[in-house]
Design an enzyme around this catalytic site. Structure first.
Site, PDB file in Angstrom:
ATOM      1  N   CYS A 157     -22.288  -4.802  -3.120  1.00 40.05           N
ATOM      2  CA  CYS A 157     -21.993  -6.076  -2.459  1.00 40.05           C
ATOM      3  C   CYS A 157     -23.305  -6.849  -2.338  1.00 40.05           C
ATOM      4  O   CYS A 157     -24.268  -6.538  -3.036  1.00 40.05           O
ATOM      5  CB  CYS A 157     -21.310  -5.867  -1.112  1.00 40.05           C
ATOM      6  SG  CYS A 157     -22.319  -5.099   0.177  1.00 40.05           S
ATOM      7  N   ARG A 173     -19.541  -4.069   2.960  1.00 45.45           N
ATOM      8  CA  ARG A 173     -18.506  -3.712   1.990  1.00 45.45           C
ATOM      9  C   ARG A 173     -18.868  -2.537   1.097  1.00 45.45           C
ATOM     10  O   ARG A 173     -18.057  -1.618   0.925  1.00 45.45           O
ATOM     11  CB  ARG A 173     -18.161  -4.922   1.118  1.00 45.45           C
ATOM     12  CG  ARG A 173     -17.563  -6.063   1.916  1.00 45.45           C
ATOM     13  CD  ARG A 173     -17.445  -7.314   1.074  1.00 45.45           C
ATOM     14  NE  ARG A 173     -18.775  -7.857   0.790  1.00 45.45           N
ATOM     15  CZ  ARG A 173     -19.018  -8.834  -0.075  1.00 45.45           C
ATOM     16  NH1 ARG A 173     -18.022  -9.376  -0.753  1.00 45.45           N
ATOM     17  NH2 ARG A 173     -20.251  -9.277  -0.252  1.00 45.45           N
ATOM     18  N   ASP A 226     -16.444 -10.859   2.366  1.00 40.06           N
ATOM     19  CA  ASP A 226     -17.540 -10.346   3.180  1.00 40.06           C
ATOM     20  C   ASP A 226     -17.220 -10.562   4.663  1.00 40.06           C
ATOM     21  O   ASP A 226     -17.073 -11.697   5.112  1.00 40.06           O
ATOM     22  CB  ASP A 226     -18.823 -11.086   2.814  1.00 40.06           C
ATOM     23  CG  ASP A 226     -20.069 -10.449   3.398  1.00 40.06           C
ATOM     24  OD1 ASP A 226     -19.949  -9.530   4.240  1.00 40.06           O
ATOM     25  OD2 ASP A 226     -21.170 -10.865   2.999  1.00 40.06           O
TER      26      ASP A 226
END
Length: 170
Positions: free
Chosen positions: A7, A13, A127
Site C-alpha cells: 500500500c 492496508r 485507504d
C-alpha cells in the site's frame, strides 16, 4: 513462492493483508508460500502498523509481526507476486519494475475478489488512514474477501489465470 502486499505507507492496508493472508494460507494448509508487506512511500519505515488497523485485526484474531518497509525495485528479486492495494499503488509499482516480467508480477488484491471484473472492474482497497473505526472494519472485510479468492486460486491452480486477466484490463 513469496508474496508481497503493498500500500502507500505500509501501516494500514498492506500489514492487514499480510496478516490475513498468512493465516488464510495456514488454515488452507498451503505450504511453501511466504508473505511480507511494504509501502510505496517511506513515511513509516520501521513503524508498527497503525493502531486502528492492528486493533481491528487483533479483534479478528490476526497477529502482526512486521514493521513498515518501503518497496524498492530490488524487492522484485524476491517477490513472485506483488499485491497492490489500489490503482495508485499499482502505478507506483509498475514504475519501479525494471522488466516486463517484473511488471507482470504486479496485480491488485481486488483482482481476487468475487466481484472482480464486474461493472468498473477491479475494486481498490480504500485507504482507511485517519478515518473512523468503520473504515477499518470495511477494509478488513474487503481484504478477507479478496484473500479468500487468492487462496482459492492458489489451491485450484488458477493464480496465473487471474493475474493474466488483470494484465489484460490494464
Amino acid at each position: 513462492m513469496h508474496i508481497m502486499t503493498v500500500c502507500l505507507g505500509n501501516v494500514c492496508r498492506s500489514p492487514a493483508a499480510e496478516a490475513v493472508l498468512v493465516r488464510a494460507l495456514d488454515e488452507a494448509g498451503i505450504e511453501g508460500v511466504s508473505v511480507s508487506s511494504a509501502g510505496t512511500a517511506d513515511y513509516h519505515v520501521g513503524e508498527r502498523p497503525n493502531p486502528a488497523s492492528s486493533a481491528e485485526g487483533e479483534r479478528r484474531g490476526y497477529a502482526f509481526t512486521s514493521r513498515g518497509a518501503q518497496f524498492g525495485a530490488d524487492d522484485f528479486d524476491r517477490a513472485d507476486l506483488v499485491l497492490a492495494m489500489d490503482s495508485s499503488n499499482e502505478e507506483d509499482l509498475l514504475a519501479l519494475a525494471r522488466t516486463p516480467e517484473e511488471a507482470a508480477r504486479v496485480v491488485r488484491l481486488g483482482a481476487f475478489a468475487p466481484d472482480a471484473g464486474e461493472g468498473d472492474g477491479v475494486r481498490d482497497v480504500p485507504d482507511p488512514w485517519g478515518q473512523s473505526r468503520e473504515a477499518f472494519v470495511a477494509m478488513y472485510d474487503q481484504v478477507e474477501e479478496a484473500v479468500a479468492g487468492l487462496v482459492a486460486a492458489l489451491r485450484e491452480g488458477r493464480l496465473e489465470e487471474v493475474v493474466a486477466a488483470q494484465r489484460v484490463r490494464r
